[in-house]
Design an enzyme around this catalytic site. Structure first.
Site, PDB file in Angstrom:
ATOM      1  CE  LYS A  55     -40.520   7.619   6.614  1.00 58.29           C
ATOM      2  NZ  LYS A  55     -41.403   8.798   6.479  1.00 58.29           N
ATOM      3  CD  GLN A  99     -42.080  11.079   9.340  1.00 59.85           C
ATOM      4  OE1 GLN A  99     -41.234  10.593   8.596  1.00 59.85           O
ATOM      5  NE2 GLN A  99     -43.291  10.575   9.444  1.00 59.85           N
ATOM      6  CG  ASP A 122     -42.898  11.550   1.612  1.00 62.34           C
ATOM      7  OD1 ASP A 122     -42.718  10.323   1.721  1.00 62.34           O
ATOM      8  OD2 ASP A 122     -42.759  12.352   2.560  1.00 62.34           O
TER       9      ASP A 122
HETATM   10  C1  BQF Z   1     -44.035  -2.397  10.654  1.00 61.17           C
HETATM   11  C2  BQF Z   1     -46.885   6.599   9.226  1.00 61.17           C
HETATM   12  C3  BQF Z   1     -49.047   7.184  10.061  1.00 61.17           C
HETATM   13  C4  BQF Z   1     -48.731   8.542   9.969  1.00 61.17           C
HETATM   14  C5  BQF Z   1     -47.499   8.934   9.494  1.00 61.17           C
HETATM   15  C6  BQF Z   1     -42.566  -0.663   9.640  1.00 61.17           C
HETATM   16  C7  BQF Z   1     -43.167   1.658   9.668  1.00 61.17           C
HETATM   17  C8  BQF Z   1     -44.298   1.344  10.388  1.00 61.17           C
HETATM   18  C9  BQF Z   1     -44.576   0.028  10.717  1.00 61.17           C
HETATM   19  C10 BQF Z   1     -42.867   3.071   9.280  1.00 61.17           C
HETATM   20  C11 BQF Z   1     -45.870   5.624   8.845  1.00 61.17           C
HETATM   21  C12 BQF Z   1     -46.147   4.163   8.919  1.00 61.17           C
HETATM   22  C13 BQF Z   1     -44.615   6.080   8.457  1.00 61.17           C
HETATM   23  C14 BQF Z   1     -43.708  -0.976  10.343  1.00 61.17           C
HETATM   24  C15 BQF Z   1     -43.480   5.155   8.163  1.00 61.17           C
HETATM   25  C16 BQF Z   1     -45.100   3.354   8.200  1.00 61.17           C
HETATM   26  O1  BQF Z   1     -43.104  -3.182  10.869  1.00 61.17           O
HETATM   27  O2  BQF Z   1     -45.221  -2.739  10.604  1.00 61.17           O
HETATM   28  C17 BQF Z   1     -42.292   0.655   9.287  1.00 61.17           C
HETATM   29  O3  BQF Z   1     -41.791   3.538   9.592  1.00 61.17           O
HETATM   30  N1  BQF Z   1     -43.772   3.815   8.562  1.00 61.17           N
HETATM   31  C18 BQF Z   1     -44.403   7.491   8.368  1.00 61.17           C
HETATM   32  O4  BQF Z   1     -43.317   7.930   7.997  1.00 61.17           O
HETATM   33  O5  BQF Z   1     -45.359   8.348   8.696  1.00 61.17           O
HETATM   34  C19 BQF Z   1     -46.579   7.967   9.136  1.00 61.17           C
HETATM   35  C20 BQF Z   1     -48.143   6.224   9.697  1.00 61.17           C
END
Ligand code: BQF
Length: 286
Positions: A55, A99, A122
């Site tokens: 992020k 987060q 969010d």
């Molecule tokens: C990619 C998330 C589950 C629980 C809390 C790029 C992200 C992930 C994968 C990423 C996720 C999942 C995020 C890829 C943020 C997505 O290249 O496939 C980016 O950073 N995510 C989160 O903040 O909290 C989560 C999944």
């Protein structure tokens, strides 16, 4: 029919982030400052650390300002809420994100309720949730917003189509079902307790899977020609990232399918940047 086309979420997210980058330049010229996203992480969950890094990196790419606030796992709920209130009152902060998940002694609901709804990038605050369900202009959660962009990128008409969402979380399943409904799809929400899940998913022209169980959906559960969106983020035995959809078997049946990684994940991050712009603008125009 053309089967097995891969929807490139990484490429699409780059387009969206480039769009945000030029918006940031325009906003700075017009208002004399850049949007600022504030990311709070509590504790040292390795997955969460990757996500917050993604992020902050994306914010830097778009040219907006960001702050990363790293707090110890032992912080009290009251202290965390105080930090959030400070940021609520800081005129230079446009977006606040905590987060998830949080350590067990902290009540996530109280945390979300404390973030000012004007800075809730969010889209988890009750004011934004209610806005979504009442059809008002509000912040839409990042992952559902990214899923809609991915579906739109392949040019499929949703009106009158059958959409099946597997998963009913407040973060993905429920809001994406509402967004699909807004586009005049006929929407079914299935979940881990759905009897004969395959019979339900086989009805789907658009299938969104957000359960958190690797390999849950296999090729014989997909209608030929369906668009398949995989929201899963699991690690397999070798520690490799994989989705909820068995890609190898589903890819042969679907007309379009998102990969993991490189599908929904990057779009989630890109839509967070969009939401930050949205919050900046509504604050500047208030
Ligand atoms: C990619 C998330 C589950 C629980 C809390 C790029 C992200 C992930 C994968 C990423 C996720 C999942 C995020 C890829 C943020 C997505 O290249 O496939 C980016 O950073 N995510 C989160 O903040 O909290 C989560 C999944």
């Amino acid at each position: 029919m053309n089967m097995g086309n891969i929807i490139d979420g990484k490429a699409l997210s780059a387009l969206v982030k480039d769009e945000v980058r030029s918006e940031v330049q325009e906003l700075e010229a017009r208002f004399g400052r850049k949007p600022c996203l504030c990311v709070i992480i509590v504790g040292e969950n390795p997955a969460s650390q990757v996500y917050v890094r993604n992020k902050v990196k994306a914010a830097a790419y778009t040219g907006m300002d960001s702050r990363l606030i790293e707090l110890p796992a032992e912080i009290s709920e009251e202290e965390l809420l105080d930090r959030i209130r400070e940021l609520n009152d800081d005129p230079l902060v446009d977006g606040i994100l905590v987060q998830l998940p949080l350590p067990k002694h902290i009540n996530e609901e109280r945390v979300i309720d404390t973030i000012s709804r004007e800075k809730d990038v969010d889209g988890f605050h009750p004011a934004n949730v209610s806005g979504l369900w009442l059809g008002k202009d509000c912040i839409v959660p990042c992952t559902p917003a990214g899923i809609m962009r991915l579906i739109d990128s392949v040019g499929v008409e949703l009106k009158g189509k059958m959409a099946v969402v597997v998963g009913r979380s407040n973060i993905v399943g429920k809001p994406v079902a509402k967004l699909l409904l807004d586009r005049h799809a006929t929407v079914v929400i299935a979940h881990s307790r759905t009897a004969d899940l395959g019979a339900v998913t086989r009805l789907a022209d658009v299938l969104v899977v957000a359960v958190g169980k690797a390999g849950l959906v296999t090729g014989e559960m997909v209608k030929p020609g369906a668009v398949v969106i995989d929201v899963g983020m699991n690690r397999n035995a070798e520690g490799k990232l994989c989705g909820d959809v068995d890609f190898a078997s589903c890819e042969k049946v679907a007309s379009w399918i998102t990969p993991v990684p490189g599908g929904v994940g990057p779009m989630t991050i890109a839509m967070l940047m969009k939401n930050t712009i949205h919050c900046f603008l509504s604050r500047m125009q208030a």
